[in-house]
Design a protein around this motif. Structure first.
Motif: not given
Length: 122
Positions: A86-87, A89-91
């Motif tokens: 994933g990215s 920025l997702e966290g």
């Protein structure tokens, strides 16, 4: 995993330093031209032509070792767990912008022409 990466990194650095030393010891193709006119180039460490094959082959082997170590370090450095895709920025935490304070009548925004609401017609 960290121990393996350290060992590979040490092998890569040693091969790079040795390769640099071997390249600096080798003489270029232009040096043979000077030997033809009696500059004494035949009195080298490995003889007139014996060192070229040994140094060239050793440099090629060290370049291969360096290349393999670089590929292994890139593979092991990019190795992620299966569920961690994933990215970045997702966290990241999502925050709402702060509400704007109501402007007072004597603020600088009310002093700028065109910012005041139109006066009701009489």
């Amino acid at each position: 995993m960290s121990f393996l990466m350290t060992v590979i990194l040490v092998v890569q650095m040693l091969s790079a330093l040795t390769m640099i030393g071997l390249i600096l010891v080798q003489h270029g193709k232009g040096a043979d031209m000077g030997a033809a006119f009696g500059s004494g180039g035949s009195g080298s460490l490995f003889g007139a032509t014996g060192g070229a094959n040994f140094l060239s082959r050793t440099t090629a082997v060290l370049a291969g070792v360096f290349f393999v170590c670089t590929l292994l370090l890139a593979y092991l450095g990019n190795n992620r767990p299966a569920g961690a895709s994933g990215s970045v920025l997702e966290g990241a935490a999502v925050t709402a912008p702060a509400p704007a304070a109501p402007a007072a009548d004597n603020s600088t925004a009310s002093q700028i022409p065109g910012n005041n609401p139109a006066a009701p017609a009489k």
